[in-house]
Motif scaffolding. Structure first.
Motif, short mmCIF file in Angstrom:
data_model
loop_
_atom_site.label_atom_id
_atom_site.label_comp_id
_atom_site.label_asym_id
_atom_site.label_seq_id
_atom_site.Cartn_x
_atom_site.Cartn_y
_atom_site.Cartn_z
N PRO A 125 0.79 -1.24 0.00
CA PRO A 125 0.00 0.00 0.00
C PRO A 125 0.82 1.28 0.00
O PRO A 125 0.42 2.27 -0.61
CB PRO A 125 -0.84 -0.13 1.27
CG PRO A 125 -1.02 -1.61 1.44
CD PRO A 125 0.30 -2.18 1.03
N VAL A 126 1.98 1.28 0.66
CA VAL A 126 2.80 2.50 0.68
C VAL A 126 3.33 2.80 -0.72
O VAL A 126 3.27 3.95 -1.19
CB VAL A 126 3.96 2.36 1.69
CG1 VAL A 126 4.92 3.54 1.56
CG2 VAL A 126 3.42 2.28 3.11
N ALA A 166 -4.80 -2.83 7.94
CA ALA A 166 -4.18 -1.51 8.01
C ALA A 166 -4.91 -0.49 7.16
O ALA A 166 -5.70 -0.82 6.28
CB ALA A 166 -2.72 -1.59 7.58
N VAL A 167 -4.61 0.78 7.46
CA VAL A 167 -5.10 1.93 6.70
C VAL A 167 -3.88 2.72 6.25
O VAL A 167 -3.01 3.04 7.06
CB VAL A 167 -6.01 2.81 7.58
CG1 VAL A 167 -6.28 4.14 6.91
CG2 VAL A 167 -7.31 2.09 7.91
N THR A 168 -3.81 3.04 4.95
CA THR A 168 -2.68 3.81 4.42
C THR A 168 -3.22 5.05 3.71
O THR A 168 -4.12 4.95 2.87
CB THR A 168 -1.85 2.98 3.43
OG1 THR A 168 -1.38 1.80 4.10
CG2 THR A 168 -0.65 3.77 2.93
N VAL A 169 -2.66 6.19 4.07
CA VAL A 169 -3.13 7.48 3.55
C VAL A 169 -1.96 8.24 2.94
O VAL A 169 -0.85 8.23 3.49
CB VAL A 169 -3.77 8.31 4.68
CG1 VAL A 169 -4.01 9.75 4.23
CG2 VAL A 169 -5.07 7.67 5.14
N GLY A 170 -2.20 8.90 1.81
CA GLY A 170 -1.20 9.78 1.21
C GLY A 170 -1.85 11.08 0.79
O GLY A 170 -3.00 11.09 0.38
N VAL A 231 2.98 10.16 3.51
CA VAL A 231 2.28 8.88 3.68
C VAL A 231 2.25 8.50 5.15
O VAL A 231 3.26 8.62 5.85
CB VAL A 231 2.95 7.76 2.86
CG1 VAL A 231 2.18 6.45 3.01
CG2 VAL A 231 3.03 8.16 1.38
N VAL A 232 1.09 8.05 5.59
CA VAL A 232 0.90 7.57 6.96
C VAL A 232 0.19 6.22 6.91
O VAL A 232 -0.76 6.04 6.13
CB VAL A 232 0.05 8.55 7.79
CG1 VAL A 232 -0.36 7.93 9.12
CG2 VAL A 232 0.82 9.83 8.04
N THR A 233 0.65 5.27 7.72
CA THR A 233 0.00 3.96 7.83
C THR A 233 -0.44 3.76 9.27
O THR A 233 0.31 4.02 10.22
CB THR A 233 0.95 2.82 7.41
OG1 THR A 233 1.29 2.99 6.03
CG2 THR A 233 0.27 1.47 7.57
#
Length: 305
Positions: A125-126, A166-170, A231-233
């Protein structure tokens, strides 16, 4: 026809569904629809997006609305499901740029397409988040024409990927992501002067460090060269929801705890949550376009589709 990659021999898993808020182009002058950028009936430029759109894929849903004060909806949202999780992108057109709706829709669609392609071919995801942002940046730059060198189409960008664990945000800009669940939190830091200073980060030397300024320091468009997302996971401790939104929502409701309460107040599905939060923004005044995407965690009940 076996569905395998001709180079690696691996089975290729295609996305199950993808939905965008883009529709047939609608003229803001006479209301006629068509496929060309300019209306055949009155000659005005058609809006790329809809005044109101609702997207529902059960575990992930979204709503976007023009609001009460803007002539067109320059926000864009895309949602998707794939064999393993959920994906969404929200883009907010920069109102001081020309044809920002073209930038936001192009970036949102390109971002989700690149994320899905990366995830379904083995990227984590990253990495997929980074590839999505780069594709979105390219699409936003491509929206510019030769006559728009001073204020080319521009937008902000936030993406979310939800998997079973997990949750991945960019993000690039000031569109936001929130975790709504145990220990609710805003997962993003606005790429604005105020956002950076509030987070204890120094403002760029080239701008006046006014702690109240919402001026962007990063965005997507032909006049921006920074396409690398922050990016945050997050590995949540329990069930909850990932919320992606434009400032049309968080201008009225920005506190993570209050957002979580609003998202769980008589709303049981992502589409109901998205509708309710959009209504909150409209009831608050609807000063700007609104885009809200809601993704359930864990994705697809905790297992791959």
């Amino acid at each position: 026809m076996c569905g395998r990659n001709l180079v690696t021999g691996e089975t290729v898993v295609v996305p199950t569904v993808s939905l965008s808020s883009r529709a047939g182009l609608v003229c803001t002058g006479c209301g006629e629809s068509g496929t060309e950028p300019y209306c055949d009936n009155c000659g005005r430029r058609r809006s790329v997006g809809r005044d109101h759109a609702e997207l529902d894929l059960s575990a992930v849903a979204a709503v976007t609305d023009r609001g009460r004060r803007r002539p067109r909806n320059e926000d864009a949202v895309v949602i998707a499901r794939y064999d393993g999780g959920l994906v969404s992108v929200v883009c907010d057109g920069v109102s001081t740029s020309t044809r920002s709706d073209a930038a936001s829709h192009g970036a949102a669609e390109a971002g989700v397409a690149a994320i899905l392609d990366a995830l379904t071919t083995g990227a984590d995801p990253v990495e997929a988040t980074s590839l999505g942002a780069h594709a979105a940046a390219k699409a936003a730059r491509a929206a510019a024409g030769p006559e728009e060198s001073d204020t080319p189409p521009s937008c902000t960008y936030v993406s979310g990927i939800v998997t079973p664990d997990a949750v991945t945000v960019g993000w690039i800009g000031d569109s936001r992501a929130y975790w709504l669940g145990p220990e609710p939190a805003c997962l993003t830091i606005d790429d604005s002067i105020a956002g950076q200073l509030a987070a204890g980060r120094p403002a760029p030397d080239t701008v006046d460090p006014d702690p109240s300024s919402r001026a962007l320091i990063r965005w997507l468009g032909a006049d921006s060269t920074d396409a690398e997302p922050q990016v945050v996971t997050l590995g949540p401790a329990g069930e909850g929801r990932l919320l992606l939104c434009s400032d049309g929502l968080y201008h009225y409701l920005s506190d993570p705890t209050e957002l979580t309460a609003a998202a769980t107040r008589n709303q049981t599905s992502p589409i109901e949550v998205a509708r309710h939060l959009t209504a909150v923004a409209l009831q608050g005044g609807g000063h700007d376009n609104i885009a809200v995407a809601v993704l359930s965690f864990p994705a697809l009940g905790g297992s791959a589709a």
